[in-house]
Design an enzyme around this catalytic site. Structure first.
Site, PDB file in Angstrom:
ATOM      1  N   TYR A  55      36.642  66.499 123.535  1.00  0.00           N
ATOM      2  CA  TYR A  55      37.354  67.878 122.664  1.00  0.00           C
ATOM      3  C   TYR A  55      37.095  67.669 121.325  1.00  0.00           C
ATOM      4  CZ  TYR A  55      40.754  70.938 120.864  1.00  0.00           C
ATOM      5  OH  TYR A  55      41.324  72.025 120.270  1.00  0.00           O
ATOM      6  N   SER A 110      40.224  71.491 114.844  1.00  0.00           N
ATOM      7  CA  SER A 110      41.500  70.921 115.494  1.00  0.00           C
ATOM      8  C   SER A 110      41.711  69.478 114.569  1.00  0.00           C
ATOM      9  CB  SER A 110      41.304  70.415 116.836  1.00  0.00           C
ATOM     10  OG  SER A 110      42.344  69.457 117.188  1.00  0.00           O
TER      11      SER A 110
END
Length: 350
Positions: free
Chosen positions: A167, A142
């Site tokens: 995350y 990501s």
């Protein structure tokens, strides 16, 4: 090839499965089908690929009614025994791991979900590849790994040791874990740092979905950082094209790699990390204007401060993906949003 795609009830996994099936690959799809967001969208994606949700039972393979070369199984990546049994039975040529607990803000309140799915689950994928002979692994990272980095555009050669959400930390961990298995066991691993993917069948927790829903219902939207955000919005078809090229071209050792001052995105092991984005950041307010153009009305806005875990700007340097694999995104933001809004109106009958 015979390819396992995890996360095929999810946004990107669904689109990738469609593309690989269309070109003739044999695909096994896997998803936990959790309730992180509107389950109707997940069931809709499954139905679009010929998987009847009424026939889905945990751990049981379901044959697609639309594609003879597609089967689906509901499974959690944390379920090591079932995952190992699947790998042993199917003998995959390649694995693309897109299943994960997504969302920056959700990680602030539900950290355990990210350890279970993104750390334990990814370890189980790596171990299954190791023990059952899969040498071609691509996986979702990501753009959030860039964290406190403010140097634009974001380059895979930049330091990413300062994440600002769990995350992001879990995705950086995936890259480190992948390198270890590339070095120790010769698994060819490629990580893809996705930059704000959008398009039809997109996630209901993402800005485009939330803003379109609010616009059509006549509600006010919350615009964080007072709208002073830059995002490298990337249309899903462009993302899927990049993933496909990565699957077809597994990472190779860098023969000229040296440890001191080395590029962190490659290695003497068969390991690589790419940015995959549009390479053209858009102001959030311009993105909202494009939505207003598509729906035909102005959206009332509530300007808010930057939220914890969010970064003010993302901008992908995709030079190495262009040079290595000829990747070049081609979809404009307005065209992509028009396609999303058309899908949204059709799916929700509004």
């Amino acid at each position: 090839m015979k390819i396992l795609i995890t996360g095929t009830a999810g946004f990107i996994g669904f689109h990738l499965a469609q593309k690989l099936l269309a070109r003739g690959d044999e695909v096994v799809g896997l998803d936990s089908i959790n309730d992180y967001y509107d389950i109707r969208v997940k069931h809709g994606r499954l139905a679009e690929t010929g998987i009847n949700s009424d026939q889905v039972q945990y751990g049981q393979m379901v044959q697609s009614t639309k594609h003879e070369n597609y089967r689906f199984v509901q499974l959690k990546l944390e379920d090591k025994a079932e995952l190992d049994a699947l790998f042993e039975r199917e003998q995959f040529d390649a694995v693309c791991n897109l299943a994960a607990q997504a969302g920056v803000r959700y990680s602030l309140e539900h950290p355990q979900a990210y350890i279970d799915a993104n750390i334990v689950g990814f370890l189980n994928i790596l171990e299954a590849c190791r023990h059952f002979g899969v040498k071609n692994l691509s996986y979702a990272s990501s753009s959030s790994v860039y964290g406190l980095n403010e140097t634009l555009p974001f380059s895979t050669s930049h330091n990413v040791d300062h994440p600002i959400s769990l995350y992001a930390a879990s995705k950086k961990s995936n890259e480190l874990m992948a390198h270890t298995y590339s070095h120790l066991f010769g698994i060819h691993t490629t990580g893809l740092r996705f930059f704000t993917v959008y398009g039809p069948w997109g996630r209901p927790d993402m800005a485009l979905f939330l803003f379109t829903k609010a616009a059509l219902e006549g509600r006010t939207i919350d615009v964080f950082n007072n709208g002073n955000m830059l995002r490298d919005f990337t249309y899903v078809d462009d993302i899927v094209e990049g993933i496909t090229r990565v699957i077809d071209n597994p990472a190779q050792p860098a023969t000229d790699w040296i440890e001191k001052g080395a590029d962190a995105s490659r290695s003497s092991a068969p390991y690589k990390v790419y940015n995959i984005g549009n390479n053209n950041p858009v102001k959030l307010m311009d993105f909202i204007t494009a939505i207003e153009n598509a729906v035909g009305k102005e959206i009332p806005k509530n300007l808010m401060p930057l939220q914890a875990g969010d970064v003010p700007a993302t901008f992908a340097d995709v030079t190495d993906l262009v040079e290595d694999l000829g990747y070049k995104p081609s979809t404009s933001v307005q065209d992509g949003i028009n396609k999303f809004v058309a899908w949204y109106r059709d799916f929700f009958k509004c």
